[in-house]
Design a protein around this motif. Structure first.
Motif, mmCIF file in Angstrom:
data_model
loop_
_atom_site.group_PDB
_atom_site.id
_atom_site.type_symbol
_atom_site.label_atom_id
_atom_site.label_comp_id
_atom_site.label_asym_id
_atom_site.label_seq_id
_atom_site.Cartn_x
_atom_site.Cartn_y
_atom_site.Cartn_z
ATOM 1 N N LEU A 196 -20.220 24.052 -1.931
ATOM 2 C CA LEU A 196 -20.046 23.736 -0.512
ATOM 3 C C LEU A 196 -19.415 22.359 -0.353
ATOM 4 N N VAL A 197 -18.654 22.207 0.708
ATOM 5 C CA VAL A 197 -18.114 20.906 1.091
ATOM 6 C C VAL A 197 -18.976 20.400 2.242
ATOM 7 N N LEU A 198 -19.627 19.277 2.015
ATOM 8 C CA LEU A 198 -20.686 18.802 2.899
ATOM 9 C C LEU A 198 -20.338 17.470 3.539
ATOM 10 N N VAL A 199 -20.871 17.256 4.724
ATOM 11 C CA VAL A 199 -20.879 15.935 5.346
ATOM 12 C C VAL A 199 -22.340 15.568 5.548
ATOM 13 N N LEU A 200 -22.784 14.521 4.847
ATOM 14 C CA LEU A 200 -24.174 14.100 4.931
ATOM 15 C C LEU A 200 -24.408 13.255 6.177
ATOM 16 N N PRO A 201 -25.638 13.226 6.673
ATOM 17 C CA PRO A 201 -25.925 12.455 7.893
ATOM 18 C C PRO A 201 -26.066 10.968 7.641
ATOM 19 N N VAL A 202 -25.608 10.483 6.491
ATOM 20 C CA VAL A 202 -25.599 9.053 6.189
ATOM 21 C C VAL A 202 -24.250 8.725 5.580
ATOM 22 N N GLY A 203 -23.898 7.454 5.574
ATOM 23 C CA GLY A 203 -22.643 7.049 4.951
ATOM 24 C C GLY A 203 -21.496 7.088 5.934
ATOM 25 N N ASP A 204 -20.278 7.267 5.398
ATOM 26 C CA ASP A 204 -19.080 7.165 6.226
ATOM 27 C C ASP A 204 -18.494 8.520 6.602
ATOM 28 N N GLU A 205 -19.283 9.598 6.440
ATOM 29 C CA GLU A 205 -18.878 10.960 6.793
ATOM 30 C C GLU A 205 -17.738 11.481 5.919
ATOM 31 N N THR A 206 -17.560 10.910 4.735
ATOM 32 C CA THR A 206 -16.591 11.444 3.792
ATOM 33 C C THR A 206 -17.118 12.748 3.220
ATOM 34 N N PRO A 207 -16.346 13.837 3.261
ATOM 35 C CA PRO A 207 -16.841 15.114 2.715
ATOM 36 C C PRO A 207 -17.133 15.005 1.225
ATOM 37 N N LEU A 208 -18.205 15.660 0.783
ATOM 38 C CA LEU A 208 -18.610 15.689 -0.612
ATOM 39 C C LEU A 208 -18.698 17.134 -1.078
ATOM 40 N N VAL A 209 -18.426 17.364 -2.352
ATOM 41 C CA VAL A 209 -18.558 18.694 -2.940
ATOM 42 C C VAL A 209 -19.932 18.805 -3.586
ATOM 43 N N SER A 210 -20.648 19.883 -3.294
ATOM 44 C CA SER A 210 -21.982 20.078 -3.849
ATOM 45 C C SER A 210 -21.907 20.468 -5.322
ATOM 46 N N SER A 211 -23.046 20.516 -5.972
ATOM 47 C CA SER A 211 -23.123 21.102 -7.302
ATOM 48 C C SER A 211 -22.888 22.615 -7.176
ATOM 49 N N PRO A 212 -22.579 23.313 -8.267
ATOM 50 C CA PRO A 212 -22.297 24.761 -8.173
ATOM 51 C C PRO A 212 -23.449 25.533 -7.553
ATOM 52 N N LEU A 213 -23.102 26.534 -6.745
ATOM 53 C CA LEU A 213 -24.100 27.352 -6.068
ATOM 54 C C LEU A 213 -24.728 28.356 -7.025
#
Length: 293
Positions: free
Chosen positions: A212-229
């Protein structure tokens, strides 16, 4: 210079003879002051002096024959910002001089390995710590010793309250311990946060999402890639994405260890419950989709 490493632990170590330090979210950096100049070495062994001219200039105040171990950080809006440290580290020599003015670096020193040409790595940490404080306190920023305590209750308070400043967790050392060069002789307790994140897309195919490509509710809202599902989550994400209609391909995101990877966007986003220890490493782990939201 082979640096000491730390083994991860899940709970705060307690007991007699332990010291606790905040773990800063920056780049590991060894400062070596020779009689002629200063060299800055990354954990990999690469010399990065040109990327941090401000720290190199400050290190000229150190006595010749001094080697320090620590972390380079950049403070922004009251907290350390790892993305800005990366920006500094990747700069060309010409660009580094400009960034040193707009994004000054600080050095959080946590050990002294050599002093006045004398190798002190074999001395107990308690003695090396005293030498470090005596060396750096008269100089002041940007070269500073990290805070340290032997009180586990104060350390526990640090662990709970300092993440708002960008502190990743704690490093625990034995007071009687020599410097464990190249070994995981220290312990580290990192924060693990479980929280909801916006799922703005996924890598892989509509039938087989990989991460998944995620935006966490902390930080600068840079999208992050999750570990494999997991297989179960792949099926669930595929069904939820299909219910939202065709996902738009063509966007890219930076994935740890992979560089730029393509992904399909989701609009509106899904929501997932994730666990992550920091905004950069390891990748966030997806626990479940929040289909109830």
């Amino acid at each position: 210079m082979r640096v000491a490493l730390a083994a991860a632990v899940r709970t705060l170590p307690r007991g007699a003879g332990l010291a606790y330090e905040p773990k800063f979210d920056g780049h590991r950096l060894v400062i070596a002051r020779s009689a002629a100049d200063v060299a800055l070495q990354a954990r990999s062994g690469r010399i990065v002096t040109s990327a941090f001219p401000d720290l190199a200039a400050a290190a000229l105040q150190l006595p010749a024959g001094t080697v320090l171990d620590g972390e380079v950080v950049v403070w922004h809006a009251g907290r350390t910002d790892f993305a800005l440290v990366q920006r500094r580290a990747a700069a060309t020599a010409a660009r580094a001089a400009v960034l040193a003015q707009s994004l000054p670096a600080s050095y959080a020193a946590f050990d002294v390995l050599e002093l006045a040409g004398l190798d002190v790595r074999g001395r107990p940490y308690e003695r090396r710590r005293a030498l470090l404080v005596d060396l750096l306190l008269p100089l002041g920023p940007p070269l500073q010793p990290v805070p340290m305590t032997t009180d586990p209750e104060l350390a526990a308070t640090w662990y709970e309250t300092l993440p708002a400043s960008g502190i990743e967790g704690l490093v625990v050392k034995r007071l009687d311990q020599a410097y464990p060069a190249g070994r995981r002789g220290w312990q580290k307790l990192r924060h693990t946060d479980v929280r909801d994140a916006a799922v703005v897309g996924y890598t892989g195919t509509p039938r087989r999402p990989l991460a998944l490509v995620l935006v966490l509710p902390v930080g600068d809202e840079t999208p992050l890639v999750s570990s494999p599902l997991t297989a179960a989550l792949r099926r669930e994400v595929a069904e939820a994405a299909a219910a939202r209609g065709a996902a738009e391909p063509g966007a890219t995101v930076t994935a740890i260890g992979l560089g730029e990877v393509p992904y399909r966007t989701l609009d509106p986003p899904l929501t997932a419950e994730v666990r992550h220890t920091s905004a950069r490493h390891p990748p966030p782990e997806v626990l479940r989709l929040r289909t109830d939201l």
